[in-house]
Design an enzyme around this catalytic site. Structure first.
Site, short mmCIF file in Angstrom:
data_model
loop_
_atom_site.label_atom_id
_atom_site.label_comp_id
_atom_site.label_asym_id
_atom_site.label_seq_id
_atom_site.Cartn_x
_atom_site.Cartn_y
_atom_site.Cartn_z
N PRO A 1 -23.30 27.13 5.68
CA PRO A 1 -22.23 26.12 5.58
C PRO A 1 -20.84 26.74 5.51
O PRO A 1 -19.88 26.23 6.12
CB PRO A 1 -22.59 25.35 4.30
CG PRO A 1 -24.06 25.53 4.16
CD PRO A 1 -24.31 26.93 4.63
N TYR A 2 -20.70 27.84 4.78
CA TYR A 2 -19.41 28.53 4.68
C TYR A 2 -18.97 29.04 6.05
O TYR A 2 -17.83 28.82 6.48
CB TYR A 2 -19.50 29.68 3.69
CG TYR A 2 -18.33 30.64 3.77
CD1 TYR A 2 -17.13 30.36 3.13
CD2 TYR A 2 -18.42 31.82 4.52
CE1 TYR A 2 -16.05 31.23 3.22
CE2 TYR A 2 -17.35 32.69 4.62
CZ TYR A 2 -16.17 32.39 3.97
OH TYR A 2 -15.10 33.24 4.07
#
Length: 254
Positions: free
Chosen positions: A164-165
């Site tokens: 996600p990052y």
């Protein structure tokens, strides 16, 4: 000055102008605030939970010749980015440099990713950053200011366990590129992409050593090298839509 005259200074003077840096109570955000303060800026020091760190950053900025005012805001909350910008502009009288430095950097195995991981990464890293720029657009344009995003080495070479990052920072890179068109010609929009700088505290010595071994300069970078790059882009008069990679050469080595 007539458009196209070529008589503009190549580097803008930051002294006496207002900057907003989020995540400025610690690590890279604090270093960016200090660096801008050393150029005589009045730095709005945005923080979420690190009040003591923010207060220390404000003292450091003052010692370096600038002014520092702290602003607390939970940027994970919807609308918080816009509220923060309004508060800074109302209190300090304008905005010249905006650095959305606060970020979610959550380590998670691929199989364990859930909606919460996505929500946290996208809200803080992308949505809040956009909201701040959008809310600040008139103030930035009035003073022909600049936005400097913080992306990451992962926009050049993605890595595991931070999906996600990594995706959110790729979105920030594209956000920077689109905003550089939308906000031209009065606002310059760029990004700094850190490489191996201040590795996460949960990294083992072996993991850090592996990162260093992949870096041609064979060392971990300091927060200050990222701050120097931000200052450069804040001052660069004829640079927009660019991502400055500060990674000790890791991108070349890949």
């Amino acid at each position: 000055m007539e458009p196209g005259s070529g008589k503009r200074p190549s580097a803008r003077n930051l002294r006496g102008k207002v900057a907003l840096v989020t995540g400025a109570g610690q690590r890279v955000g604090a270093a960016i605030a200090r660096a801008l303060g050393s150029h005589g800026m009045h730095v709005a020091i945005g923080y979420g939970r690190s009040r003591e760190g923010a207060e220390q950053t404000a003292r450091d900025v003052a010692q370096l010749g600038g002014q520092g005012t702290i602003f607390q805001q939970d940027l994970c909350a919807q609308g918080a980015g816009r509220a923060l910008v309004r508060c800074v502009i109302d209190k300090l009288g304008g905005l010249y440099v905006l650095v959305p430095s606060a970020a979610n950097f959550e380590r998670i195995a691929f199989g364990a990713i859930d909606d919460g991981h996505w929500d946290r990464a996208l809200q803080l890293n992308v949505r809040a950053a956009f909201d701040m720029v959008h809310e600040a657009r008139d103030a930035l344009a009035a003073d022909e200011g600049a936005v400097v995003f913080i992306t990451g080495f992962s926009t050049q070479a993605p890595y595991r366990d931070y999906l996600p990052y990594v995706v959110s920072k790729g979105a920030v890179r594209q956000l920077m590129r689109v905003l550089s068109l939308e906000m031209a010609p009065r606002v310059r929009v760029n990004a700094v992409a850190p490489g191996t700088v201040l590795p996460p505290e949960d990294y083992s010595a072996a993991e850090v050593e592996a990162l260093v071994s992949d870096t041609p300069l064979r060392r971990v970078g300091s927060a200050e090298v990222i701050a120097d790059a931000v200052v450069h882009l804040a001052r660069a008069d004829y640079t927009t839509g660019q991502e400055l990679v500060v990674d000790g050469g890791r991108t070349v080595a890949k």
